[in-house]
Enzyme design. Sequence first.
Site, PDB file in Angstrom:
ATOM      1  N   ASP A 128      16.281 -27.447  -0.829  1.00 60.86           N
ATOM      2  CA  ASP A 128      15.297 -27.262   0.509  1.00 60.86           C
ATOM      3  C   ASP A 128      15.648 -25.917   1.202  1.00 60.86           C
ATOM      4  O   ASP A 128      15.293 -25.924   2.242  1.00 60.86           O
ATOM      5  CB  ASP A 128      15.570 -28.458   1.297  1.00 60.86           C
ATOM      6  CG  ASP A 128      14.604 -29.690   1.097  1.00 60.86           C
ATOM      7  OD1 ASP A 128      13.398 -29.198   0.475  1.00 60.86           O
ATOM      8  OD2 ASP A 128      15.047 -30.694   1.102  1.00 60.86           O
TER       9      ASP A 128
ATOM     10  N   ASP B  11      17.534 -37.425  -3.280  1.00 60.95           N
ATOM     11  CA  ASP B  11      16.711 -36.663  -2.027  1.00 60.95           C
ATOM     12  C   ASP B  11      16.078 -37.858  -1.107  1.00 60.95           C
ATOM     13  O   ASP B  11      15.922 -37.627  -0.245  1.00 60.95           O
ATOM     14  CB  ASP B  11      15.447 -35.993  -2.888  1.00 60.95           C
ATOM     15  CG  ASP B  11      14.799 -34.899  -1.814  1.00 60.95           C
ATOM     16  OD1 ASP B  11      15.537 -34.557  -0.827  1.00 60.95           O
ATOM     17  OD2 ASP B  11      13.821 -34.218  -2.343  1.00 60.95           O
TER      18      ASP B  11
ATOM     19  N   TYR C 185     -20.513  29.293   2.574  1.00 66.07           N
ATOM     20  CA  TYR C 185     -19.466  30.078   3.558  1.00 66.07           C
ATOM     21  C   TYR C 185     -18.693  31.017   2.506  1.00 66.07           C
ATOM     22  O   TYR C 185     -18.275  30.847   1.680  1.00 66.07           O
ATOM     23  CB  TYR C 185     -18.487  29.185   4.107  1.00 66.07           C
ATOM     24  CG  TYR C 185     -17.154  29.840   4.736  1.00 66.07           C
ATOM     25  CD1 TYR C 185     -17.530  30.424   6.143  1.00 66.07           C
ATOM     26  CD2 TYR C 185     -16.008  29.413   4.491  1.00 66.07           C
ATOM     27  CE1 TYR C 185     -16.569  31.003   6.575  1.00 66.07           C
ATOM     28  CE2 TYR C 185     -14.990  30.101   5.080  1.00 66.07           C
ATOM     29  CZ  TYR C 185     -15.162  30.902   6.268  1.00 66.07           C
ATOM     30  OH  TYR C 185     -14.124  31.343   6.814  1.00 66.07           O
TER      31      TYR C 185
ATOM     32  N   ILE D 102     -21.091  23.712   2.531  1.00 61.71           N
ATOM     33  CA  ILE D 102     -21.777  22.942   1.428  1.00 61.71           C
ATOM     34  C   ILE D 102     -21.177  21.443   1.221  1.00 61.71           C
ATOM     35  O   ILE D 102     -21.837  20.510   1.392  1.00 61.71           O
ATOM     36  CB  ILE D 102     -22.080  23.801   0.237  1.00 61.71           C
ATOM     37  CG1 ILE D 102     -22.933  24.751   0.403  1.00 61.71           C
ATOM     38  CG2 ILE D 102     -22.374  22.806  -1.175  1.00 61.71           C
ATOM     39  CD1 ILE D 102     -23.244  25.596  -0.839  1.00 61.71           C
TER      40      ILE D 102
ATOM     41  N   ASP E  26      -7.249  24.474  -7.895  1.00 59.59           N
ATOM     42  CA  ASP E  26      -6.934  24.491  -9.119  1.00 59.59           C
ATOM     43  C   ASP E  26      -8.055  25.674  -9.629  1.00 59.59           C
ATOM     44  O   ASP E  26      -8.800  26.314  -8.814  1.00 59.59           O
ATOM     45  CB  ASP E  26      -7.133  23.373 -10.026  1.00 59.59           C
ATOM     46  CG  ASP E  26      -8.602  23.373 -10.411  1.00 59.59           C
ATOM     47  OD1 ASP E  26      -8.595  22.432 -11.488  1.00 59.59           O
ATOM     48  OD2 ASP E  26      -9.494  23.535  -9.749  1.00 59.59           O
TER      49      ASP E  26
ATOM     50  N   HIS F 142      20.847 -32.500   5.562  1.00 61.23           N
ATOM     51  CA  HIS F 142      19.942 -33.191   4.415  1.00 61.23           C
ATOM     52  C   HIS F 142      20.553 -32.459   3.181  1.00 61.23           C
ATOM     53  O   HIS F 142      20.880 -33.445   2.242  1.00 61.23           O
ATOM     54  CB  HIS F 142      18.636 -32.649   4.778  1.00 61.23           C
ATOM     55  CG  HIS F 142      17.789 -32.852   3.405  1.00 61.23           C
ATOM     56  ND1 HIS F 142      17.428 -34.589   3.066  1.00 61.23           N
ATOM     57  CD2 HIS F 142      17.091 -32.344   2.657  1.00 61.23           C
ATOM     58  CE1 HIS F 142      16.746 -34.478   1.857  1.00 61.23           C
ATOM     59  NE2 HIS F 142      16.413 -33.366   1.775  1.00 61.23           N
TER      60      HIS F 142
ATOM     61  N   SER G 111     -12.835  22.495  -6.349  1.00 58.04           N
ATOM     62  CA  SER G 111     -12.162  22.087  -5.363  1.00 58.04           C
ATOM     63  C   SER G 111     -12.267  20.560  -4.954  1.00 58.04           C
ATOM     64  O   SER G 111     -13.406  20.276  -4.890  1.00 58.04           O
ATOM     65  CB  SER G 111     -12.701  22.935  -4.025  1.00 58.04           C
ATOM     66  OG  SER G 111     -12.920  24.369  -4.597  1.00 58.04           O
TER      67      SER G 111
ATOM     68  N   THR H 197     -18.273  33.558  -6.109  1.00 53.40           N
ATOM     69  CA  THR H 197     -18.937  32.165  -6.375  1.00 53.40           C
ATOM     70  C   THR H 197     -20.444  32.718  -6.858  1.00 53.40           C
ATOM     71  O   THR H 197     -20.935  33.301  -6.098  1.00 53.40           O
ATOM     72  CB  THR H 197     -18.974  31.310  -5.168  1.00 53.40           C
ATOM     73  OG1 THR H 197     -17.627  31.161  -4.783  1.00 53.40           O
ATOM     74  CG2 THR H 197     -19.459  30.066  -5.461  1.00 53.40           C
TER      75      THR H 197
ATOM     76  N   HIS I 209      14.802 -31.287   7.516  1.00 55.74           N
ATOM     77  CA  HIS I 209      15.333 -30.552   6.258  1.00 55.74           C
ATOM     78  C   HIS I 209      16.241 -29.570   6.806  1.00 55.74           C
ATOM     79  O   HIS I 209      16.029 -28.121   6.571  1.00 55.74           O
ATOM     80  CB  HIS I 209      14.091 -29.875   5.639  1.00 55.74           C
ATOM     81  CG  HIS I 209      13.253 -30.840   5.072  1.00 55.74           C
ATOM     82  ND1 HIS I 209      11.971 -31.734   5.686  1.00 55.74           N
ATOM     83  CD2 HIS I 209      12.960 -31.522   3.849  1.00 55.74           C
ATOM     84  CE1 HIS I 209      11.383 -32.232   4.649  1.00 55.74           C
ATOM     85  NE2 HIS I 209      12.300 -32.373   3.547  1.00 55.74           N
TER      86      HIS I 209
END
Length: 719
Positions: A484, A595, A277, A254, A235, A445, A218, A288, A441
């Site tokens: 830019d 530029d 438990y 546990i 599983d 430009h 588990s 178990t 910018h």
Amino acid sequence: MATENSFPSDPNLLLEFCASLFDLNGFEIQKKVNRYLQDRTGAELVFLVPLLPENEEALVQVLGDNQLDHELRFPVRNNILHVAVKRRCSITASSSELDPELHNMLKNLVTPDPTSFLIVPIFHAKAETVRLLACIVNYGGTEEAQVKCTVLVSECFRYCIGTVLNALAYEEEKRLKLQCQSLLSVAKNLFSRLGDFTDLMREIMAEARTLTNAERCSLFIVDQNSDELVAKIFDGEVTPHILKEVRVRKGQGIAGWVAKTGEVINVRDAYSHPLFYRGIDEATGYRTRNILCFPIHHENVIVGVAQMCNKRNGYYFDVFDEEVAMAFSIYCGISIMHSLVYKKIQEAQARYKMANELMMYHMKVNAEDVQNLLNCKGSHDNKLLLHWSFSPRTIPVPETTCYVFKFFEDLNLVNHFQIDKETLSRFILLVKKGYRDTPYHNWMHAFSVAHFAFLLVKNLDLINKSYITALEGLAFIISCLCHDLDHRGTNNSFQTESGTVLASLYSSEGSVMERHHLAQTLCILNTDDCNVLDGLDRNEYTTCLDIIRDIILATDLAHHLRVLKEQRVMVSNGFDKSNDRHRKLLLFLLMTAADLSDQTKDWQVSRQIAELIYEEFFSQGDLEKSMGNKPLEMMDRENARIPELQIQFLEDIVIPVFELLSTLFPEAKCLYDASWTNKLYWMRASQVFVDQRLKGQTSMEILRDPDLVASVLRNSPPK
Ligand code: 7OP
Ligand code: ZN
């Protein structure tokens, strides 16, 4: 007590025995030793208990002649064996004081029940620690027999302990190697499943079952918000189908205890454990027997708990299982956390895609604007458009897109590359939208840079004279328009220093902003009906994108300074039109020139540009100050000496660029001259700044003062 010279062993037999130990594995050696000691002592059964040095574990693999089908491992501590180890001398015991499973096995092997039991510690004369115990069952029970047995054992091992220990160590190494290999393949398996959390959980449980030979596993994940353990996937052979999700409080049961304390719990009889438990067994009908429960850590936080139930074949979990489980739990922790992170990243990516979709929707250019641009009947044939000194910034913003359209047509690019005019219109409008409203910018430009590129290609006849190919010409104009995109008015070092998102994306590669401009360019080209490169064939298309990439990245002045030397060598050795590298270097030079082209216009333009640039620079400087950083002089509105900075900039960067360009193209000499003249004007301006600063004006106020232009331009042009 045995005396010095009493030697009950038969030297011939002992010698023969030692010689027979050649080339045997750990189990066969133990059988041989057991048989020899059984024969010599007359005991009913002899077996060895190797002790593992680091963890004080005892191991039983062979009883007399019988190799156990599963070896026993148990802690030495709190065990009668420990007494012999501590005292370093042989002791008698009752076999019921042994590990219960070992005791049961002995009862089955020895008839009747073992009555006398002797434990002899074995250590090498030169070594400190006890490495092995010899257990002698039903040796006679008298004190005389006890002494004889002890001496026989010690004499036997005086000659063979090295061989025995080496064989055992070799077996242990082999086991560890196998364990490592199987853990590695488990890790490989887990790490290949990070994409699917449920799949990962199932695989963890399956691997845990195989590794510890358990019937069921588990897996609980700690919910850090509620401090509860949550199990969603089950599983094993019995599926508790009635359960959808199990939640356990930390500290409860546990698993809850393990989550709280981080301790491993190994219970041989679940029903006798106070924390067990029974409810789940009762609900599922599962019985178990025993439990091995271990925490899963990630960076010192307990993120989960795995609970193994019922060792197969009727045994229980041993120290070996605990060890494997702890190693396994490290991989679990890492894979669980990475799987969760992976999930988060995928969610973030999905959100990003949604946001991007929304943005692209709102970025859509207006269909009417596209039609207006397409059907523009305005002439836009400014006679000065092709003059080097023409300042494109005088063109009204709404007309700029028409001019850009014209650049493509005039350079024969629309024709040559089968560019769909509607696509071109949409592309131009989308690029314009991609610029922010920063002081410098911004779209104007980009427009002025594109205009200068148009001037260069047209006036120097670059394509017809094969300085560049038509494809390179197309890439050049597109690069100028896009170079830019989405500039935020802050430079590369600002991104890195203040750790912006852009820096986190690109800082490792350098040229942070330029990489972003490039990414934006590609984004626009990938937008529906905006790809002006649609008409290109595959080869041309990828080549064109490669050139655009190289040109945009070359707009970083740091890149310009890196290739300047190579450009100088090229110019002085002669430009070779068929040399791909030469054409690249030329494109870089042309791009840098475009530029910086504002500085080749008249001084009023140079001054106005300075105003825009310093407005942007000073805003960044203010931000840096507010973050507790000291800005560069040129970003610092209190300290920037603008004329000196401009003179320096012209001298160090602008003039050398146009000098190189006019060496290559003598027609462009006027650009070099214009940048020189501007430098001289800035030298004149310098005196005005000094005077006005003394009168208490700020640099920015002086720069904007109409008196500045008046006094700088009053006299005849500087020579
Ligand atoms: N004119 C300019 C720029 C001052 C056309 C940029 C810099 C580097 C060194 C000053 C300096 C500035 C820079 C363009 C034009 C545009 C140059 C990159 C800048 N007059 N600057 N300036 N530049 O980083 F000494 F900011 F994009
Ligand atoms: Zn630029």
